[in-house]
Write an enzyme that holds these catalytic residues in place. Structure first.
Site, PDB file in Angstrom:
ATOM      1  CE1 TYR A 287      -1.483  12.666  34.115  1.00 20.07           C
ATOM      2  CE2 TYR A 287      -0.152  10.959  35.160  1.00 20.07           C
ATOM      3  CZ  TYR A 287      -0.884  12.138  35.236  1.00 20.07           C
ATOM      4  OH  TYR A 287      -1.000  12.785  36.438  1.00 20.07           O
ATOM      5  CG  HIS A 298      -7.846  14.471  32.673  1.00 24.19           C
ATOM      6  ND1 HIS A 298      -8.223  14.811  33.954  1.00 24.19           N
ATOM      7  CD2 HIS A 298      -8.614  13.409  32.311  1.00 24.19           C
ATOM      8  CE1 HIS A 298      -9.182  13.996  34.342  1.00 24.19           C
ATOM      9  NE2 HIS A 298      -9.437  13.141  33.368  1.00 24.19           N
ATOM     10  CE  LYS A 329      -7.919  11.057  37.471  1.00 20.46           C
ATOM     11  NZ  LYS A 329      -7.412  11.985  36.464  1.00 20.46           N
TER      12      LYS A 329
END
Length: 351
Positions: A287, A298, A329
């Protein structure tokens, strides 16, 4: 148009300079004609632009293809990629990796190549050192590094390889004034003090609450907090553990502990929050910033630590990248080096 195989090149007659180089930017003009790579020549032979001779005999396309495959390593793979790029409308030339690719609307003499393309078979493991050599070559001249992987059905998957800039907004997430006690149990560490547990979890997103009063930490989190004077760790016999004894036991529990630990430390020092990536098949999910565990954002990256002698098994890499992309990601590989951690971002890209 006549052409002849000479060693590992094909020399086309002089008029090819005007008809092939000046219009399609194939090959390199020489005093005796136009010098083509075997791959360029195969594509031109396929299109009926040249007739290739060898030892006085004119070769048909299969005959030339067979000879070329004995003269050039991975010839058929590179031909598949070259043909695909040409038919997508790109100008392609041999490069310091496999190919230099010019952006649409540009060509040699009009602008610079944008991409360096490196071709691999899905069946052949790819040493990290080979990937880094190609990436460094591209970065040194400010080109985009593209990895073209050819599967067993001759389909191509393109990946962009780059070094990411990792920077988070956590600032100083250490709290040396806490200096609390913790216990190393079977394979994790527990902080018993309620105030310390709350401060570390709420402000730094360390660990996971065991209950409302106590916090459980992973091995890498514990080592990091221990090294920075935040926690004092004791074993179950209540003996104080130093960093060396902790690391020794942690490495027996988790063989990749040292590899993960150096990456965890570096990520924390970059101001980001690494948490376990087990559910995603990687070492960490990362993160950029966590303001409150009650509102977890997210995560931006999946990070997997690999040694400098790592060899990528390309089907495994493909699964990792696809999974990361499917959950929005970036897939990063972290390589501990003497001077720090080298991060490599590998993601699918459309050409």
């Amino acid at each position: 148009m006549k052409a002849e195989i000479i060693n590992d090149r094909v020399l086309a007659e002089k008029k090819a300079v005007n008809e092939l180089y000046n219009t399609g930017y194939y090959g390199r003009p020489k005093s005796k004609g136009l010098e083509l790579t075997l791959i360029e020549a195969a594509y031109l032979a396929y299109r009926g632009k040249i007739d290739v001779e060898h030892n006085g005999n004119v070769l048909d396309f299969p005959g030339f293809f067979k000879i070329a495959s004995t003269l050039h390593p991975s010839f058929e793979l590179k031909y598949i990629v070259y043909k695909d790029l040409r038919e997508r409308g790109f100008y392609v030339q041999p490069g310091v990796t496999d190919f230099r690719v010019y952006p649409r609307g540009s060509h040699p003499g009009k602008g610079a190549a944008k991409q360096f393309v490196y071709v691999r078979s899905e069946r052949v493991p790819m040493p990290l050192k080979d990937l880094l050599r190609s990436l460094n070559a591209a970065e040194n001249v400010r080109k985009q590094m593209i990895l073209a992987i050819v599967d067993e059905e001759s389909d191509i998957t393109f990946y962009e390889v780059k070094r990411p800039r990792i920077k988070g907004g956590m600032g100083d997430s250490l709290y040396p004034d806490i200096n609390t006690e913790a216990t190393f149990l079977e394979d994790r560490v527990i902080i018993w003090d309620e105030d310390a547990s709350t401060a570390l979890f709420e402000n730094g997103f360390y660990g996971k609450p065991l209950d409302k009063q106590r916090l459980q930490l992973s091995l890498v989190e514990s080592r990091y907090l221990m090294e920075n004077g935040v926690i004092n760790v004791r074993n179950r016999q209540d003996n104080v553990m130093d960093s060396e004894s902790f690391t020794d036991i942690a490495s027996k529990i988790e063989p990749e502990f040292l590899l993960k630990n150096s990456v965890y430390t570096d990520l924390r020092e970059k101001g980001v929050v690494p948490k376990t990536g087990f559910k995603f098949g990687s070492h960490f999910r990362v993160y950029a910033q966590v303001e409150s565990p009650a509102k977890i954002p997210h995560s931006e990256y999946l990070v997997h630590s690999i040694p400098s002698d790592h060899e990528f098994r390309l089907p495994v890499m493909s699964r990792a990248v696809r999974l990361a992309n499917s959950v929005r990601k970036s897939m990063l590989y972290a390589v501990p080096e003497d001077d720090g951690i080298d991060y490599i971002d590998i993601g699918r890209v459309k050409m």
